[in-house]
Design a protein around this motif. Structure first.
Motif, mmCIF file in Angstrom:
data_model
loop_
_atom_site.group_PDB
_atom_site.id
_atom_site.type_symbol
_atom_site.label_atom_id
_atom_site.label_comp_id
_atom_site.label_asym_id
_atom_site.label_seq_id
_atom_site.Cartn_x
_atom_site.Cartn_y
_atom_site.Cartn_z
ATOM 1 N N LYS A 67 0.867 -1.058 0.020
ATOM 2 C CA LYS A 67 -0.272 -0.395 -0.439
ATOM 3 C C LYS A 67 0.818 0.904 0.073
ATOM 4 C CE LYS A 67 -4.380 -1.869 0.389
ATOM 5 N NZ LYS A 67 -5.196 -1.809 -0.577
ATOM 6 N N LEU A 68 1.885 1.473 0.672
ATOM 7 C CA LEU A 68 2.696 2.226 1.180
ATOM 8 C C LEU A 68 3.619 2.616 -1.132
ATOM 9 C CD1 LEU A 68 4.221 4.603 2.212
ATOM 10 C CD2 LEU A 68 5.958 2.760 3.194
ATOM 11 N N ALA A 69 4.214 1.397 -1.202
ATOM 12 C CA ALA A 69 4.726 1.939 -3.023
ATOM 13 C C ALA A 69 3.362 2.934 -3.521
ATOM 14 C CB ALA A 69 5.021 0.550 -3.070
ATOM 15 N N GLU A 70 1.954 1.961 -3.625
ATOM 16 C CA GLU A 70 1.036 2.758 -3.877
ATOM 17 C C GLU A 70 1.035 4.408 -4.144
ATOM 18 O OE1 GLU A 70 -2.669 0.110 -3.796
ATOM 19 O OE2 GLU A 70 -1.766 -1.529 -4.656
ATOM 20 N N ARG A 71 1.426 4.552 -3.250
ATOM 21 C CA ARG A 71 0.981 5.628 -2.153
ATOM 22 C C ARG A 71 1.673 6.429 -2.756
ATOM 23 N NH1 ARG A 71 -2.720 5.201 3.443
ATOM 24 N NH2 ARG A 71 -4.617 4.292 2.599
#
Length: 315
Positions: free
Chosen positions: A52-56
């Motif tokens: 999720k962090l990579a997406e954000r």
């Protein structure tokens, strides 16, 4: 469009783009079952948090390839939550806002302060026409936050979403760009219209007793909508009757007032093709307008151009 205003600072908070170092902070509240109760997903684990962090990290603005903005919210250097904004239609006129905060941050107005700043950003920087917020109907806290930042409840959808083994009700809140200018302290509230000729030049006007050229437009009468104000002002100032159905919203912008030093201006800006059939058509000033001038955005901008017009025409 000007460079991104990040970090964005409010009275107490700093809103910035996500970074790799935010992993543990996000996991600390997204991993909490109580926080995840009304979210679409269950509690995060370490692997989910990394994904999720990579997406954000890629969500750097509505004008980015992701067409989304993801901001962490810091209080005195500590991450206490996050706010997201994303585009929901192909034209980029509509968007959705959402937020999640650490339980320790509840009860201090931090979420309200952060969400209000991002909603303002949606209208004033990105020029959105409409921003929605959708939530589980049992999420009373988020519903109350929507009301506090000026979003209106538009409906309840019964048992419309299958979530975590059950059908759930959803609440819909929304705000329009034209809702925003009515309560902004000492700001001057106006409507303005961009009229271009066949070659892309912009019609500007100078009011009697002033030295600045701006778009035709002015202040609304009591109870008058921004659209009605725009049509009336053009009719009074230039004797042009614009077809209402061709009036298109450009956005709502906040900048310095041109003729009232020290006061902010909040302008609902529209465009209209009324003069686009020929090059520099003759337009006669009327009422308080003393001079009309065509401005070519491809040429150096004159010093007597109003701040709002500079904001709109500067790449």
């Amino acid at each position: 469009m000007s460079s991104p205003p990040f970090p964005l600072r409010t009275e107490r908070l700093t809103l910035r783009l996500h970074e790799p170092r935010d992993r543990d902070a996000l996991l600390s509240y997204y991993g909490d079952p109580k926080v995840a109760r009304f979210l679409l997903e269950g509690p995060w684990d370490e692997a989910t948090t990394s994904t999720k962090l990579a997406e954000r990290i890629a969500r750097t603005g509505l004008d980015s390839p992701a067409r989304a903005l993801a901001l962490v919210v810091e209080l005195e250097g500590r991450v206490i939550g996050d706010v997201a904004l994303w585009v929901t239609d192909e034209t980029g006129a509509k968007g959705e806002i959402g937020w999640v905060f650490h339980p320790d941050a509840e009860g201090h107005g931090y979420a309200t302060e952060a969400a209000a700043a991002v909603l303002q950003l949606a209208f004033e920087r990105y020029g959105l026409h409409r921003v929605e917020a959708q939530m589980d109907a049992r999420n009373v806290g988020s519903a109350s936050l929507c009301a506090r930042i000026g979003m209106l409840r538009e409906g309840l959808r019964r048992r419309d979403w299958w979530s975590k083994g059950e059908w759930t009700d959803s609440l819909m809140y929304a705000a329009l760009a034209t809702d925003q200018p009515r309560d902004h302290g000492d700001a001057i509230v106006v409507s303005a219209v961009t009229l271009r000729d066949a070659d892309g030049r912009v019609l500007t006007v100078r009011k009697r007793g002033t030295s600045t050229f701006m778009q035709p437009g002015g202040k609304p009468d009591p109870g008058e909508s921004p659209e009605a104000c725009a049509l009336r002002e053009v009719r009074e100032e230039l004797a042009l009757d614009l077809a209402p159905r061709l009036l298109e919203l450009t956005g709502v912008y906040r900048t310095a007032a041109a003729n009232e030093t020290g006061r902010p201006l909040i302008a609902t800006v529209f465009s209209h093709p009324h003069l686009s059939a020929e090059s520099t058509p003759d337009v006669a000033p009327a009422a308080e307008i003393e001079e009309v001038r065509w401005l070519d955005p491809r040429e150096p901008m004159p010093d007597d151009t109003a701040p709002l017009l500079r904001l709109l025409l500067t790449p």
